[in-house]
Design a protein around this motif. Structure first.
Motif, PDB file in Angstrom:
ATOM      1  N   ARG A   1       0.435   1.647  12.087  1.00 54.48           N
ATOM      2  CA  ARG A   1       0.623   2.901  12.934  1.00 54.48           C
ATOM      3  C   ARG A   1       2.152   3.700  12.204  1.00 54.48           C
ATOM      4  O   ARG A   1       2.110   3.879  10.502  1.00 54.48           O
ATOM      5  N   GLY A   2       2.118   5.244  13.006  1.00 52.36           N
ATOM      6  CA  GLY A   2       3.643   5.492  12.289  1.00 52.36           C
ATOM      7  C   GLY A   2       3.097   6.467  11.385  1.00 52.36           C
ATOM      8  O   GLY A   2       1.679   7.599  11.389  1.00 52.36           O
TER       9      GLY A   2
ATOM     10  N   HIS B   1       0.324   6.461  10.263  1.00 59.47           N
ATOM     11  CA  HIS B   1      -1.029   5.823   9.598  1.00 59.47           C
ATOM     12  C   HIS B   1      -2.488   6.513   8.859  1.00 59.47           C
ATOM     13  O   HIS B   1      -1.839   7.267   8.236  1.00 59.47           O
TER      14      HIS B   1
ATOM     15  N   LYS C   1       7.724   8.484  19.425  1.00 61.16           N
ATOM     16  CA  LYS C   1       5.916   8.537  19.377  1.00 61.16           C
ATOM     17  C   LYS C   1       6.092   6.925  20.051  1.00 61.16           C
ATOM     18  O   LYS C   1       7.160   6.241  19.887  1.00 61.16           O
TER      19      LYS C   1
ATOM     20  N   ASN D   1       3.801   2.894  21.901  1.00 60.20           N
ATOM     21  CA  ASN D   1       3.693   2.555  21.394  1.00 60.20           C
ATOM     22  C   ASN D   1       2.883   1.294  22.901  1.00 60.20           C
ATOM     23  O   ASN D   1       4.230   0.670  23.236  1.00 60.20           O
TER      24      ASN D   1
ATOM     25  N   GLY E   1       7.780   3.571  19.123  1.00 63.99           N
ATOM     26  CA  GLY E   1       7.091   2.962  17.664  1.00 63.99           C
ATOM     27  C   GLY E   1       7.994   3.764  16.690  1.00 63.99           C
ATOM     28  O   GLY E   1       8.153   3.614  15.302  1.00 63.99           O
TER      29      GLY E   1
ATOM     30  N   THR F   1       2.036  -4.027  15.674  1.00 65.20           N
ATOM     31  CA  THR F   1       1.675  -2.435  15.344  1.00 65.20           C
ATOM     32  C   THR F   1       2.867  -3.006  14.269  1.00 65.20           C
ATOM     33  O   THR F   1       4.149  -2.555  14.968  1.00 65.20           O
TER      34      THR F   1
ATOM     35  N   ASN G   1       5.329   0.259  12.337  1.00 65.13           N
ATOM     36  CA  ASN G   1       5.323   1.752  11.682  1.00 65.13           C
ATOM     37  C   ASN G   1       6.323   2.392  11.567  1.00 65.13           C
ATOM     38  O   ASN G   1       7.379   1.661  11.210  1.00 65.13           O
TER      39      ASN G   1
END
Ligand SMILES: Cc1cc2nc3c(=O)[nH]c(=O)nc-3n(C[C@H](O)[C@H](O)[C@H](O)COP(=O)(O)OP(=O)(O)OC[C@H]3O[C@@H](n4cnc5c(N)ncnc54)[C@H](O)[C@@H]3O)c2cc1C
Length: 635
Positions: A60-61, A63, A133, A135, A148, A570, A572
């Motif tokens: 993510r981040g 992505h 962000k 999560n 995130g 996850t 990021n």
């Protein structure tokens, strides 16, 4: 840093970066090609049924799908592959590029001046908020939240009237919320302390130091693999009040400390054994993204790093020094508050302010558990539209910038390029992309925009089925100066609205591992460039392997087993993370008005420039202040 020896991964939880254990909320997880299943090629992915990016895991981040168009633009091969531009016929009063806190705040300030204005906000990510962000993980049947990116409301200086006013307008009272909701002493009340993990590759043996209350540094280090001289010098640096610069005034000391790295301070001024360098090397990673070789001693003094106790420095930055984190030393900085998803809650409140029916609820407390209806973010009937997965690729004044009445913006989404128009545009995106978006900018302005290199960071959030090992070892966060991730921390405990933070060690817990892939020895901007490259060229599997290996080695003696205890991951990625802040070690003392970010942010016809880069300060208040300035400039 060389790769650590691979730990064998015996249980495969992950498929293409998406953990099978909890899965994304949306079929297909990452919306391959940015076109949602079942939608026509022109349809917006965010309108797909069940679209809910905060629940996605894996990378993510930044992505996959978010940055490719921008990188092709940078590399000069975007337009040759683009095909034609589709004229949407859409016109707005304002178009904002970037749905981070700065872009969302710009839309808010614009509507304060122009009630009912029609605004389009574009962002290249599949979620809004920029660095701010959220999560979400579902662990043991309960939704757990963590940031995130942007961690908390906090700044080296008090929030300006503008930034503070915006928080208040959104219903955020950081002081009251902090007192009511944030259990800051929860872990210490359980007897958990800070730990330091020395890894065998750097220090000769794996060893966990627990900074237990009432113990001296000599006792803490006694059984560590550090040499006796390094142990003695660390104890001296931590505890002794020695004036290493006798005969100088506070201002003279500060001027020198502003131009010397903390590493040089330890070695040349405090005359420490070279063996202490590795112990302190990564202590600056979280705040600055680089090691002690590239951070000024004065900066770390403001963060209460050890070694300065006997220097009797007076509060404040060095005379003549501009904005630096040493500002914390003036007055302790701003108020602080952590929402369970970090400053993503600010972004969500801004979206509620702009598009009320997309974000249910009425308060800063209930926004934490509000489920956003992404399908309502971009509707023709709404005065404000937030269009995700849309990368601006060209922004130009229609006609001569001096007299232009309109701006035309082209953006790429799902393999096509679209054109939209507005009477004004705020670029709340990153400085370094603006010269590619607006090639007609004056050359000195482009140079100003290119000067800063954003700091790369990884925030890897890991869902655990329990945190008994932390309790058994007596630690709530562990600094690991030589390891792949330089810190491991239990999630903050915040009870707000209907959301309750974790409590018992037998319950699931989110933890965060931070990595800053810097290259010791280079100037900061070169370290940042190298780190950006590193981040985008590291696979999810490599991050996962390091996470498992590092957690097993730190927490294994407390009973942790990555195969059994990790439920979800996850990662990021923030290759373009913190805004570049001038570094007194490498950057000149710019005359007033001549700093690159000031030259770079000048209005260009109907285009104004916001974002925290425009303030050369990596803080949320800077993002808000710059949004306000940009909107004023267009007024
Ligand atoms: C890991 C991390 C932790 C942080 N922690 C804190 C903290 O605790 N407290 C704090 O105050 N600050 C923190 N920061 C700093 C944070 O950057 C600021 O607080 C603030 O959120 C920046 O907001 P922004 O809108 O200026 O930029 P961003 O959040 O970066 O938003 C800009 C948006 O523009 C988008 N964009 C760029 N180019 C284009 C394009 N061509 N087309 C469309 N969209 C584009 C970007 O992808 C991004 O989504 C942190 C930053 C990071 C990376």
């Amino acid at each position: 840093m060389p790769d650590r020896p691979a730990q064998s991964i015996t249980r495969r939880d992950f498929l293409n970066g998406v953990p099978l254990a909890i899965g994304g909320a949306v079929a297909g997880g990452l919306w391959p090609g940015l076109i949602a299943p079942g939608l026509a090629a022109d349809a917006a992915p965010q309108d797909a049924v069940g679209y809910y990016p905060p629940a996605l895991t894996g990378l993510r981040g930044s992505h996959p799908g978010a940055f490719e168009a921008a990188h092709r633009l940078r590399d000069g091969d975007f337009w040759s592959q683009a095909g034609g531009i589709k004229q949407t016929g859409e016109t707005y009063d304002l178009i904002v590029v970037g749905a981070g806190i700065s872009g969302l705040a710009a839309a808010h300030f614009w509507r304060q001046r122009h009630a009912g204005a029609r605004i389009l906000i574009l962002d290249n990510h599949d979620d809004f908020g920029g660095h701010a962000k959220r999560n979400e993980f579902t662990l043991g049947g309960k939704v757990e939240l963590i940031n995130g990116g942007t961690l908390l409301i906090d700044s080296p200086k008090p929030y300006s009237a503008v930034a503070d006013g915006l928080l208040k307008t959104l219903g955020i009272d950081p002081v009251a919320l902090s007192e009511k909701c944030w259990r800051r002493d929860f872990y210490s009340s359980l007897g958990l302390r800070r730990g330091i993990f020395l890894d065998k590759e750097t220090f000769g043996a794996d060893h966990l130091i627990v900074a237990a209350d009432g113990t001296s540094w000599a006792e803490r280090l006694a059984h560590s693999p550090l040499s006796p001289q390094a142990q003695a010098d660390i104890a001296r640096i931590e505890e002794a009040a020695i004036d290493y610069m006798p005969g100088l005034t506070s201002d003279e000391k500060k001027r020198r400390l502003a131009k010397m790295s903390y590493r040089d301070f330890l070695l040349d001024v405090a005359k420490a054994d070279p063996g202490v360098v590795a112990f302190y090397q990564a202590r600056t990673h979280g705040e600055w993204g680089v090691g002690i070789d590239a951070v000024a001693a004065l900066e770390v003094w403001a963060f209460r790093f050890p070694g300065f106790q006997g220097l009797h420095l007076k509060p404040g930055a060095a005379p003549g020094q501009g904005f630096t984190a040493a500002g914390y030393a003036d007055d302790g900085g701003s108020y602080t508050f952590h929402f369970p998803d970090g400053n993503a809650s600010i972004a969500r409140l801004l979206v509620r302010d702009l598009i009320p029916d997309a974000v249910p609820g009425t308060s800063a407390e209930d926004v934490v558990t509000a489920r956003i209806d992404y399908a309502k973010l971009d509707r023709a009937t709404s005065p404000v539209c937030l269009r995700l997965s849309s990368t601006a690729v060209r922004v130009r004044n229609v006609g001569d910038p001096a007299s232009a009445k309109e701006v035309e913006i082209a953006y790429a989404r799902g393999g096509a390029v679209y054109s939209v128009r507005a009477t004004a545009c705020v670029l709340a995106c990153w400085n370094m992309i603006i010269p590619y978006l607006c090639p007609d900018l004056p050359e000195p302005q482009k140079q100003g925009l290119r000067y800063g290199v954003k700091t790369p960071l990884i925030y890897a959030n890991v869902g655990l089925s329990n945190w008994r090992a932390f309790k058994a070892l007596g630690v709530s966060r562990v600094h690991a100066p030589g390891a792949y991730f330089s810190s491991v921390s239990l999630n903050f405990v915040v009870d707000i609205g209907d959301y309750a933070g974790p409590r018992a060690p037998d319950e699931p817990m989110l933890i965060r591992l931070v990595r800053t892939p810097c290259q010791t020895g280079l100037p900061e901007r070169d370290q940042n460039r190298a780190g950006q490259h590193d981040i985008l060229n590291t696979s999810f599997e490599t991050f996962e392997r390091h996470i498992r290996d590092q957690l097993n080695r730190i927490l294994g003696p407390g009973g942790f087993d990555a195969d059994r205890d990790i439920a979800a991951i996850t990662v990021n990625r923030w290759p373009h993370g913190y805004a570049y802040e001038y570094n007194p070690l490498f950057d000149p003392d710019w005359p007033d008005g001549q700093a690159p970010h000031v030259i770079g942010r000048a209005r260009f016809g109907r285009i104004a420039i916001a974002n925290s880069d425009a303030g050369a300060a990596a803080y949320t208040d800077s993002a808000i202040d710059q949004a306000y300035r940009a909107v004023q400039e267009l007024a």
